[in-house]
Design a protein around this motif. Structure first.
Motif, short mmCIF file in Angstrom:
data_model
loop_
_atom_site.label_atom_id
_atom_site.label_comp_id
_atom_site.label_asym_id
_atom_site.label_seq_id
_atom_site.Cartn_x
_atom_site.Cartn_y
_atom_site.Cartn_z
N ALA A 211 0.83 -1.21 0.00
CA ALA A 211 0.00 0.00 0.00
C ALA A 211 0.86 1.26 0.00
O ALA A 211 0.45 2.29 -0.54
N ARG A 212 2.04 1.19 0.57
CA ARG A 212 2.93 2.35 0.62
C ARG A 212 3.46 2.72 -0.76
O ARG A 212 3.97 3.84 -0.97
N HIS A 213 3.39 1.78 -1.70
CA HIS A 213 3.94 2.01 -3.05
C HIS A 213 2.88 1.91 -4.13
O HIS A 213 3.21 1.95 -5.32
N ALA A 214 1.61 1.78 -3.76
CA ALA A 214 0.56 1.48 -4.74
C ALA A 214 0.42 2.56 -5.80
O ALA A 214 -0.04 2.27 -6.92
N ASP A 215 0.78 3.79 -5.49
CA ASP A 215 0.66 4.85 -6.49
C ASP A 215 1.76 4.78 -7.55
O ASP A 215 1.62 5.35 -8.63
N LYS A 216 2.85 4.02 -7.26
CA LYS A 216 3.96 3.92 -8.20
C LYS A 216 4.13 2.50 -8.75
O LYS A 216 4.60 2.32 -9.86
N MET A 217 3.77 1.51 -7.94
CA MET A 217 3.92 0.11 -8.35
C MET A 217 2.56 -0.46 -8.75
O MET A 217 1.64 -0.52 -7.93
N GLY A 218 2.43 -0.83 -10.02
CA GLY A 218 1.17 -1.38 -10.47
C GLY A 218 0.96 -2.80 -9.97
O GLY A 218 1.80 -3.37 -9.26
N LEU A 219 -0.18 -3.36 -10.33
CA LEU A 219 -0.50 -4.75 -10.02
C LEU A 219 -0.66 -5.53 -11.31
O LEU A 219 -1.12 -4.99 -12.33
N MET A 220 -0.31 -6.81 -11.27
CA MET A 220 -0.61 -7.72 -12.36
C MET A 220 -1.59 -8.74 -11.82
O MET A 220 -1.29 -9.45 -10.87
N GLN A 221 -2.80 -8.80 -12.40
CA GLN A 221 -3.81 -9.74 -11.94
C GLN A 221 -4.56 -10.31 -13.14
O GLN A 221 -5.20 -9.58 -13.89
N TRP A 222 -4.45 -11.62 -13.33
CA TRP A 222 -5.25 -12.29 -14.34
C TRP A 222 -6.68 -12.44 -13.84
O TRP A 222 -6.91 -12.71 -12.66
N PHE A 223 -7.63 -12.28 -14.72
CA PHE A 223 -9.03 -12.57 -14.41
C PHE A 223 -9.50 -13.69 -15.34
O PHE A 223 -9.45 -13.55 -16.56
N HIS A 224 -9.92 -14.79 -14.73
CA HIS A 224 -10.45 -15.90 -15.51
C HIS A 224 -11.81 -15.51 -16.10
O HIS A 224 -12.41 -14.51 -15.71
N PHE A 225 -12.30 -16.32 -17.03
CA PHE A 225 -13.58 -16.04 -17.65
C PHE A 225 -14.68 -16.00 -16.59
O PHE A 225 -14.83 -16.92 -15.79
N GLU A 226 -15.42 -14.89 -16.55
CA GLU A 226 -16.48 -14.66 -15.56
C GLU A 226 -15.95 -14.83 -14.14
O GLU A 226 -16.60 -15.41 -13.27
N ASP A 227 -14.79 -14.28 -13.90
CA ASP A 227 -14.09 -14.41 -12.61
C ASP A 227 -14.92 -13.78 -11.49
O ASP A 227 -15.24 -12.59 -11.53
N PRO A 228 -15.27 -14.56 -10.46
CA PRO A 228 -16.07 -14.00 -9.37
C PRO A 228 -15.32 -13.02 -8.48
O PRO A 228 -15.93 -12.34 -7.66
N ARG A 229 -14.00 -12.91 -8.67
CA ARG A 229 -13.19 -12.01 -7.85
C ARG A 229 -13.10 -10.60 -8.40
O ARG A 229 -12.49 -9.72 -7.77
N LEU A 230 -13.68 -10.35 -9.57
CA LEU A 230 -13.49 -9.06 -10.24
C LEU A 230 -13.92 -7.89 -9.37
O LEU A 230 -13.16 -6.92 -9.20
N ASP A 231 -15.11 -7.93 -8.82
CA ASP A 231 -15.60 -6.79 -8.04
C ASP A 231 -14.75 -6.56 -6.80
O ASP A 231 -14.47 -5.41 -6.44
N ASP A 232 -14.36 -7.65 -6.12
CA ASP A 232 -13.50 -7.50 -4.95
C ASP A 232 -12.15 -6.91 -5.34
O ASP A 232 -11.58 -6.10 -4.60
N ALA A 233 -11.62 -7.34 -6.49
CA ALA A 233 -10.34 -6.80 -6.94
C ALA A 233 -10.43 -5.29 -7.15
O ALA A 233 -9.55 -4.54 -6.72
N VAL A 234 -11.49 -4.84 -7.80
CA VAL A 234 -11.66 -3.42 -8.04
C VAL A 234 -11.76 -2.66 -6.72
O VAL A 234 -11.16 -1.60 -6.54
N ALA A 235 -12.52 -3.22 -5.78
CA ALA A 235 -12.68 -2.56 -4.48
C ALA A 235 -11.35 -2.44 -3.75
O ALA A 235 -11.00 -1.38 -3.22
N TRP A 236 -10.58 -3.53 -3.73
CA TRP A 236 -9.27 -3.49 -3.08
C TRP A 236 -8.35 -2.47 -3.76
O TRP A 236 -7.66 -1.69 -3.09
N MET A 237 -8.31 -2.49 -5.08
CA MET A 237 -7.38 -1.61 -5.80
C MET A 237 -7.73 -0.15 -5.58
O MET A 237 -6.84 0.69 -5.43
N ARG A 238 -9.01 0.17 -5.55
CA ARG A 238 -9.40 1.55 -5.28
C ARG A 238 -9.04 1.95 -3.86
O ARG A 238 -8.58 3.07 -3.62
N GLN A 239 -9.25 1.05 -2.92
CA GLN A 239 -8.89 1.36 -1.53
C GLN A 239 -7.40 1.57 -1.37
O GLN A 239 -6.96 2.45 -0.62
N LEU A 240 -6.61 0.77 -2.09
CA LEU A 240 -5.15 0.87 -2.00
C LEU A 240 -4.59 2.08 -2.74
O LEU A 240 -3.46 2.48 -2.49
#
Length: 338
Positions: A211-240
């Protein structure tokens, strides 16, 4: 920062808001037998033809879009020279490297600057991005903390873009994308512990340091077809406070029923992030071998897929200004009602 999943729903995407695709990567780790079948293409001449066609197709649709050579893993100057000799570097703008020195690579983590320098010597006129870096918690969560802090220190001021792999642990029931499975020994099981958030949704200690570097260090995240984690991923990334995300659009998935709805939903959900989108994964029925790591029987078909995705999600700037990304079904409905 309180690193717990925010229970409140995130605001819906505002009308006209869209994901910003800043770059397109042509395949994932084409010099790694887990992602490109080297038995079918031992000298990479087919990959070179595939990448050249894809680079040309992307530029024909949007010449402003940055084209990234498939991130190499292992980091191999000899492979890059092969790409140059085959003419591939004339059709990409960025060279990408992937590194996992505490999990799979046979070099120490403090060698990162040396590894970057090896590639810079081969392509002194091209930018180098570290599009997949990571340290898992398989051995110990303290190791992941050390790896994240050290990687940030060594790379964030060294290369323009760094993407940490990954936000989420890979669910054990899904299996890892590798051609040799348990033959790797413990290396195979490390695939399931590379995330900053456990499979049960709880954060690991390393998330606080990321979190201390989130503004400079991106994330790499694969999303599988119809991945149920998509909404949670977006929420975490916005919070971070994440700004940059690398993910993928699968050529193989584009033949599934409902693929357009899924691609549109994913791209709409990722509005507000700067995206590096990886085009990869061969449909079984179009491969020399019926496997997603196979080269295509006709490399032009992969190039055509890249062109369609760029046209749909990353049109050139004048089009972007005039028409924000709207899912196809929405555009068709509006046209029908006009």
């Amino acid at each position: 920062m309180c690193l717990t999943r925010n229970a409140a729903p995130w605001p819906s995407i505002q009308q006209g808001e869209r994901a910003v695709i800043e770059a397109a990567m042509i395949w994932n780790e084409p010099n790694n037998k887990s992602h490109w079948n080297l038995d079918l293409d031992p000298d990479w001449s087919i990959y070179a033809d595939t990448a050249i066609r894809a680079g040309q197709a992307i530029a024909a649709i949007n010449p402003q879009l940055t084209r990234v050579l498939g991130g190499m893993s292992p980091i191999d100057p000899a492979w890059l020279r092969r790409m140059r000799d085959l003419g591939v570097l004339d059709h990409v703008d960025v060279v990408a490297v992937h590194g996992f020195p505490l999990d799979w690579n046979l070099w120490p983590i403090h060698a990162w600057p040396e590894k970057i320098a090896e590639i810079e010597r081969e392509v002194p006129d091209m930018p180098i991005w570290a599009t997949e870096v990571g340290v898992g918690s398989f051995g110990a969560e303290e190791v992941q903390i050390f790896g994240l802090k050290t990687t940030a220190k060594l790379l964030l001021d060294r290369v323009p873009n760094v993407y940490w792999y990954s936000l989420f642990d890979l669910p054990h029931s899904w299996g890892a994308e590798t051609r040799h499975r348990e033959a790797e020994g413990s290396s195979y099981y490390r695939h399931f512990y590379m995330g900053l958030i456990r499979e049960d949704g709880t954060p690991k200690p390393a998330l606080e340091y990321y979190a201390r570097h989130a503004d400079k260090m991106g994330l790499m995240q694969w999303f599988h077809f119809e991945d149920p984690r998509l909404d949670d991923a977006v929420a975490w990334m916005r919070q971070l406070g994440v700004r940059k995300l690398r993910t993928g659009l699968s050529w193989a998935d584009s033949f599934r029923p409902g693929w357009e709805d899924w691609f549109d939903r994913m791209m709409e959900s990722l509005a507000g992030f700067e995206l590096l989108v990886t085009f990869c994964f061969t449909p079984e029925h179009l491969g020399v071998e019926a496997h997603h790591t196979s080269c295509a029987r006709d490399p032009q078909e992969f190039a055509d897929f890249c062109a369609r995705m760029v046209e749909r999600y990353a049109p050139p700037e004048p089009s972007r200004d005039a028409r924000h990304f709207i899912p196809e079904a929405t555009r068709e409905a509006a046209h029908a009602n006009s």
